[in-house]
Scaffold this motif. Structure first.
Motif, PDB file in Angstrom:
ATOM      1  N   GLY A 167      14.142  31.519  39.595  1.00 46.77           N
ATOM      2  CA  GLY A 167      12.827  30.891  39.615  1.00 46.77           C
ATOM      3  C   GLY A 167      12.118  31.052  40.936  1.00 46.77           C
ATOM      4  N   GLY A 168      12.107  32.254  41.489  1.00 43.53           N
ATOM      5  CA  GLY A 168      11.465  32.471  42.770  1.00 43.53           C
ATOM      6  C   GLY A 168      12.479  32.444  43.906  1.00 43.53           C
ATOM      7  N   ARG A 169      11.977  32.608  45.123  1.00 37.99           N
ATOM      8  CA  ARG A 169      12.851  32.678  46.288  1.00 37.99           C
ATOM      9  C   ARG A 169      13.660  31.383  46.439  1.00 37.99           C
ATOM     10  N   GLY A 170      14.981  31.554  46.556  1.00 41.48           N
ATOM     11  CA  GLY A 170      15.852  30.410  46.764  1.00 41.48           C
ATOM     12  C   GLY A 170      16.272  29.697  45.497  1.00 41.48           C
ATOM     13  N   PHE A 171      15.853  30.190  44.327  1.00 43.55           N
ATOM     14  CA  PHE A 171      16.202  29.540  43.077  1.00 43.55           C
ATOM     15  C   PHE A 171      16.989  30.507  42.205  1.00 43.55           C
ATOM     16  N   SER A 172      18.274  30.224  42.047  1.00 43.22           N
ATOM     17  CA  SER A 172      19.193  31.140  41.368  1.00 43.22           C
ATOM     18  C   SER A 172      19.201  30.891  39.865  1.00 43.22           C
ATOM     19  N   ASN A 173      19.799  31.850  39.148  1.00 39.56           N
ATOM     20  CA  ASN A 173      19.956  31.657  37.711  1.00 39.56           C
ATOM     21  C   ASN A 173      21.280  30.943  37.436  1.00 39.56           C
ATOM     22  N   GLY A 174      21.612  30.823  36.138  1.00 36.74           N
ATOM     23  CA  GLY A 174      22.763  30.038  35.737  1.00 36.74           C
ATOM     24  C   GLY A 174      24.091  30.728  36.000  1.00 36.74           C
ATOM     25  N   ILE A 175      25.156  30.096  35.548  1.00 34.51           N
ATOM     26  CA  ILE A 175      26.498  30.586  35.821  1.00 34.51           C
ATOM     27  C   ILE A 175      26.765  31.928  35.158  1.00 34.51           C
ATOM     28  N   ASN A 179      34.919  31.878  44.666  1.00 36.58           N
ATOM     29  CA  ASN A 179      36.148  32.336  44.009  1.00 36.58           C
ATOM     30  C   ASN A 179      36.859  31.249  43.217  1.00 36.58           C
ATOM     31  N   GLU A 180      36.183  30.148  42.953  1.00 36.66           N
ATOM     32  CA  GLU A 180      36.812  29.064  42.196  1.00 36.66           C
ATOM     33  C   GLU A 180      36.883  29.426  40.718  1.00 36.66           C
ATOM     34  N   GLU A 181      37.992  29.059  40.087  1.00 38.50           N
ATOM     35  CA  GLU A 181      38.135  29.249  38.645  1.00 38.50           C
ATOM     36  C   GLU A 181      37.476  28.081  37.933  1.00 38.50           C
ATOM     37  N   VAL A 182      36.491  28.379  37.086  1.00 33.84           N
ATOM     38  CA  VAL A 182      35.693  27.346  36.438  1.00 33.84           C
ATOM     39  C   VAL A 182      36.324  26.977  35.096  1.00 33.84           C
ATOM     40  N   MET A 183      36.568  25.680  34.894  1.00 35.81           N
ATOM     41  CA  MET A 183      37.132  25.185  33.645  1.00 35.81           C
ATOM     42  C   MET A 183      36.058  25.111  32.560  1.00 35.81           C
ATOM     43  N   LEU A 184      36.493  24.938  31.331  1.00 32.81           N
ATOM     44  CA  LEU A 184      35.618  25.060  30.169  1.00 32.81           C
ATOM     45  C   LEU A 184      34.457  24.069  30.188  1.00 32.81           C
ATOM     46  N   GLY A 208      31.954  24.853  33.009  1.00 35.26           N
ATOM     47  CA  GLY A 208      31.136  26.029  32.769  1.00 35.26           C
ATOM     48  C   GLY A 208      30.093  25.829  31.690  1.00 35.26           C
ATOM     49  N   LEU A 209      30.412  25.024  30.668  1.00 36.94           N
ATOM     50  CA  LEU A 209      29.464  24.794  29.572  1.00 36.94           C
ATOM     51  C   LEU A 209      28.313  23.879  29.971  1.00 36.94           C
ATOM     52  N   THR A 210      28.520  23.037  30.979  1.00 39.25           N
ATOM     53  CA  THR A 210      27.518  22.007  31.288  1.00 39.25           C
ATOM     54  C   THR A 210      26.888  22.126  32.671  1.00 39.25           C
ATOM     55  N   LEU A 211      27.415  22.997  33.528  1.00 32.63           N
ATOM     56  CA  LEU A 211      26.907  23.098  34.895  1.00 32.63           C
ATOM     57  C   LEU A 211      25.502  23.699  34.922  1.00 32.63           C
ATOM     58  N   VAL A 253      32.389  32.921  41.423  1.00 38.71           N
ATOM     59  CA  VAL A 253      33.217  32.021  40.622  1.00 38.71           C
ATOM     60  C   VAL A 253      33.789  32.774  39.418  1.00 38.71           C
ATOM     61  N   LYS A 254      34.957  32.349  38.981  1.00 40.84           N
ATOM     62  CA  LYS A 254      35.641  33.007  37.869  1.00 40.84           C
ATOM     63  C   LYS A 254      35.408  32.190  36.598  1.00 40.84           C
ATOM     64  N   TRP A 255      34.587  32.740  35.722  1.00 42.06           N
ATOM     65  CA  TRP A 255      34.179  31.999  34.527  1.00 42.06           C
ATOM     66  C   TRP A 255      34.054  32.957  33.357  1.00 42.06           C
ATOM     67  N   ASN A 256      34.674  32.609  32.250  1.00 44.33           N
ATOM     68  CA  ASN A 256      34.617  33.417  31.036  1.00 44.33           C
ATOM     69  C   ASN A 256      33.989  32.581  29.935  1.00 44.33           C
ATOM     70  N   ASP A 257      32.695  32.798  29.684  1.00 43.42           N
ATOM     71  CA  ASP A 257      31.972  32.002  28.695  1.00 43.42           C
ATOM     72  C   ASP A 257      32.437  32.374  27.291  1.00 43.42           C
ATOM     73  N   PRO A 258      32.841  31.387  26.473  1.00 46.59           N
ATOM     74  CA  PRO A 258      33.367  31.700  25.142  1.00 46.59           C
ATOM     75  C   PRO A 258      32.323  32.177  24.147  1.00 46.59           C
ATOM     76  N   HIS A 259      31.025  32.048  24.466  1.00 47.45           N
ATOM     77  CA  HIS A 259      29.979  32.384  23.509  1.00 47.45           C
ATOM     78  C   HIS A 259      29.121  33.576  23.931  1.00 47.45           C
ATOM     79  N   VAL A 260      29.496  34.229  25.003  1.00 48.97           N
ATOM     80  CA  VAL A 260      28.711  35.362  25.501  1.00 48.97           C
ATOM     81  C   VAL A 260      29.217  36.655  24.882  1.00 48.97           C
ATOM     82  N   MET A 261      28.299  37.476  24.379  1.00 48.93           N
ATOM     83  CA  MET A 261      28.666  38.779  23.843  1.00 48.93           C
ATOM     84  C   MET A 261      28.906  39.739  25.000  1.00 48.93           C
ATOM     85  N   LYS A 262      30.026  40.471  24.919  1.00 49.81           N
ATOM     86  CA  LYS A 262      30.403  41.381  26.002  1.00 49.81           C
ATOM     87  C   LYS A 262      30.492  42.816  25.493  1.00 49.81           C
TER      88      LYS A 262
END
Length: 322
Positions: free
Chosen positions: A153-161, A204-209, A212-215, A256-265
């Motif tokens: 969302g512009g400078r300094g505003f990142s996207n989601g996980i 490098n943190e491993e993100v729990m389910l 990751g779904l709510t962050l 961060v280490k995150w594997n979204d269960p609903h993302v098409m790969k």
């Protein structure tokens, strides 16, 4: 006071064809008789992921399993009622997915992608920042979209996980309980959902389910609705509205280490994204139109192990197009 468990904000359709806006508790108690119903597929995905995360949380704390043919466990509803303080949208210090003490002020319509800003006039209808507002139900939808569909969302505003919003794919069955059962895949360590506390991830943190779904990549705070009844800029309902919000960046580390269960790969384990080309310079608006190829990759990757219906939603945006 406005509590997600008690107030009617969730849009559903019953098996007899009747549509309604009901409370979260009512939806869970009648999950075998209804399905989530929103005209925008983004809301169907966002709301389902929230209810699925909520169900994991209830299951972990009650040790009661879900069933495909029956209503959701009554023990889940009892657990939610005991913890209803986490689901207050307004009025208390513990607000649902909100952070106190923020200073940056933005129009509340920033939460809804398809509502244009006051500087963007190329739409069939127009709204004015801080003059047009959102009803509490649409504010909830905006909050639930943040973890799933937030872009830079512009400078300094990142996207989601998940980075640039990828293509999401979920099982979509005839009723909510069957849909939850079809997507049911809890992990041994679920982690903490974002409605319990403000989450701060490390490199490098491993993100729990549940995390990751709510962050959400934004910190948000909503003022109480203005008591003057007007028309919501998103759904058109006549209610007391919220006109502005406090919205700041919540940086999520890239490593961060995150594997979204609903993302098409892809077959190379990359998230598949929707691409769009400006209408003025491309022959086709949507460059990623061959959905069958993505579904083939989905099956090749072993994610499809049963028959049923799939809801596939790809979010893509280029200035005036969503």
């Amino acid at each position: 006071m406005y509590n997600l468990l008690e107030q009617p904000w969730l849009s559903v359709i019953y098996h007899n064809g009747v549509t309604a806006r009901i409370s979260l508790i009512e939806a869970l108690r009648n999950a075998h008789r209804l399905q989530i119903a929103y005209p925008n597929p983004m809301d169907r995905i966002a709301v389902l992921r929230f209810i699925l995360a909520l169900s994991y949380w209830c299951h972990a704390n009650t040790q009661v399993d879900i069933s495909i043919t029956e209503s959701l466990p009554t023990e889940w509803c009892s657990w939610l009622v005991e913890n209803q303080k986490y689901f207050d949208l307004f009025g208390t210090e513990t607000r649902f997915m909100q952070t106190m003490g923020l200073k940056r002020v933005r129009p509340v319509t920033d939460l809804i992608h398809e509502v244009p800003s006051s500087t963007n006039h190329w739409h069939f209808r127009h709204v004015t920042d801080y003059i047009d507002g959102l009803c509490p139900s649409c504010c909830i939808l905006g909050i639930l979209r943040l973890p799933v569909f937030t872009t830079i969302g512009g400078r300094g505003f990142s996207n989601g996980i998940n980075g640039c919003p990828p293509i999401y794919s979920v099982w979509w069955e005839s009723c909510l309980s069957s849909t939850l059962y079809a997507n049911w895949a809890p992990t041994e360590e679920l982690g903490i959902p974002a409605w319990l506390m403000e989450l701060d991830l490390r490199q490098n943190e491993e993100v729990m389910l549940l995390t990751g779904l709510t962050l959400a990549p934004r910190k948000l705070y909503l003022p109480d609705p203005n008591p003057t009844v007007k028309q919501c800029a998103n759904c058109g309902s006549n209610e007391a509205l919220v006109y502005y919000c406090h919205l700041e960046n919540n940086q999520i580390p890239d490593s961060v280490k995150w594997n979204d269960p609903h993302v098409m790969k892809s077959n190379k384990d990359f998230n598949i994204k929707s691409n769009i080309g400006p209408l003025a310079s491309e022959k086709k608006a949507f460059l990623t139109r061959d959905w069958y190829r993505h579904m083939a990759l989905l099956m090749q990757n072993g994610s499809t192990i049963k028959s049923g219906n799939r809801l596939v939603v790809g979010f893509t945006s280029d200035q005036t197009i969503t």
